[in-house]
Design a protein around this motif. Sequence first.
Motif, mmCIF file in Angstrom:
data_model
loop_
_atom_site.group_PDB
_atom_site.id
_atom_site.type_symbol
_atom_site.label_atom_id
_atom_site.label_comp_id
_atom_site.label_asym_id
_atom_site.label_seq_id
_atom_site.Cartn_x
_atom_site.Cartn_y
_atom_site.Cartn_z
ATOM 1 N N SER A 179 35.114 45.231 39.034
ATOM 2 C CA SER A 179 36.069 44.187 38.663
ATOM 3 C C SER A 179 35.356 42.889 38.305
ATOM 4 O O SER A 179 35.834 42.132 37.473
ATOM 5 N N GLU A 180 34.192 42.605 38.897
ATOM 6 C CA GLU A 180 33.466 41.389 38.579
ATOM 7 C C GLU A 180 32.725 41.486 37.250
ATOM 8 O O GLU A 180 32.636 40.529 36.511
ATOM 9 N N LYS A 181 32.204 42.659 36.949
ATOM 10 C CA LYS A 181 31.371 42.801 35.761
ATOM 11 C C LYS A 181 32.065 43.534 34.625
ATOM 12 O O LYS A 181 31.479 43.762 33.593
ATOM 13 N N GLY A 182 33.312 43.913 34.807
ATOM 14 C CA GLY A 182 34.025 44.635 33.764
ATOM 15 C C GLY A 182 34.286 43.747 32.556
ATOM 16 O O GLY A 182 34.258 42.531 32.626
ATOM 17 N N ASP A 183 34.513 44.372 31.442
ATOM 18 C CA ASP A 183 34.809 43.666 30.205
ATOM 19 C C ASP A 183 36.309 43.693 29.984
ATOM 20 O O ASP A 183 36.868 44.736 29.631
ATOM 21 N N PRO A 184 37.009 42.561 30.201
ATOM 22 C CA PRO A 184 38.463 42.588 30.075
ATOM 23 C C PRO A 184 38.951 42.880 28.661
ATOM 24 O O PRO A 184 40.057 43.348 28.477
ATOM 25 N N ARG A 216 32.868 52.655 48.227
ATOM 26 C CA ARG A 216 33.965 52.570 47.262
ATOM 27 C C ARG A 216 34.450 51.131 47.122
ATOM 28 O O ARG A 216 34.744 50.669 46.038
ATOM 29 N N ARG A 217 34.533 50.434 48.255
ATOM 30 C CA ARG A 217 34.968 49.035 48.221
ATOM 31 C C ARG A 217 33.950 48.193 47.443
ATOM 32 O O ARG A 217 34.322 47.365 46.608
ATOM 33 N N LEU A 218 32.671 48.408 47.692
ATOM 34 C CA LEU A 218 31.637 47.667 46.964
ATOM 35 C C LEU A 218 31.667 47.973 45.473
ATOM 36 O O LEU A 218 31.548 47.069 44.639
ATOM 37 N N MET A 219 31.819 49.240 45.132
ATOM 38 C CA MET A 219 31.838 49.628 43.723
ATOM 39 C C MET A 219 33.055 49.044 43.018
ATOM 40 O O MET A 219 32.968 48.621 41.869
ATOM 41 N N ARG A 220 34.188 48.999 43.693
ATOM 42 C CA ARG A 220 35.390 48.435 43.103
ATOM 43 C C ARG A 220 35.192 46.945 42.814
ATOM 44 O O ARG A 220 35.607 46.450 41.775
ATOM 45 N N GLN A 221 34.545 46.231 43.731
ATOM 46 C CA GLN A 221 34.283 44.808 43.521
ATOM 47 C C GLN A 221 33.301 44.598 42.380
ATOM 48 O O GLN A 221 33.478 43.708 41.558
ATOM 49 N N LEU A 222 32.265 45.426 42.298
ATOM 50 C CA LEU A 222 31.283 45.293 41.222
ATOM 51 C C LEU A 222 31.912 45.550 39.864
ATOM 52 O O LEU A 222 31.642 44.850 38.903
#
Length: 157
Positions: free
Chosen positions: A81-86, A73-79
């Motif tokens: 937030s890093e690759k999301g489209d703001p 879950r921690r890894l997925m949350r980081q991925l």
Amino acid sequence: MIESTIRALGPWSWFVLGLFLLGLEILAPGTIFLWFGLSALAVGLIALVFDFSWQVDVSLFVLLSVVSLLIGRRLMRQLVSEKGDPGLNQRGSRYVGREFTLTTPLREGAGNLSVDDTIWRITGPDLPAGTKVRVEAVEGARLVVAPASAKQTLHAR
């Protein structure tokens, strides 16, 4: 019947469970079953090497599932937030600062602007068709534009 099948399969029953859980992940995505499936496969590998009781195997499965779920879950949350489209839900904000040419005149402070495959409502000073405009801001579903040359001269000062 199920108990006799699990006993007959021995450590391989963990691989069956792991593959079943991974298959559930495909049907119900959300990265929950992924971690449980990987934990079951890990317990299957351990069970092939060590001959623990079923209680130890189940305890190991629960422990690995919780640990892998928390780490995953921690890894997925980081991925995300890093690759999301703001600007995903604010498409107009993507156009702020860009220049476009008016195809129709801007009259009484309102008009339309064709951007890619979308026609946007725009506000700004009255301008004739063919004028280059720069998107200055977004107000709700409208783009606020100004003549592109006026903005450039402000930056030149």
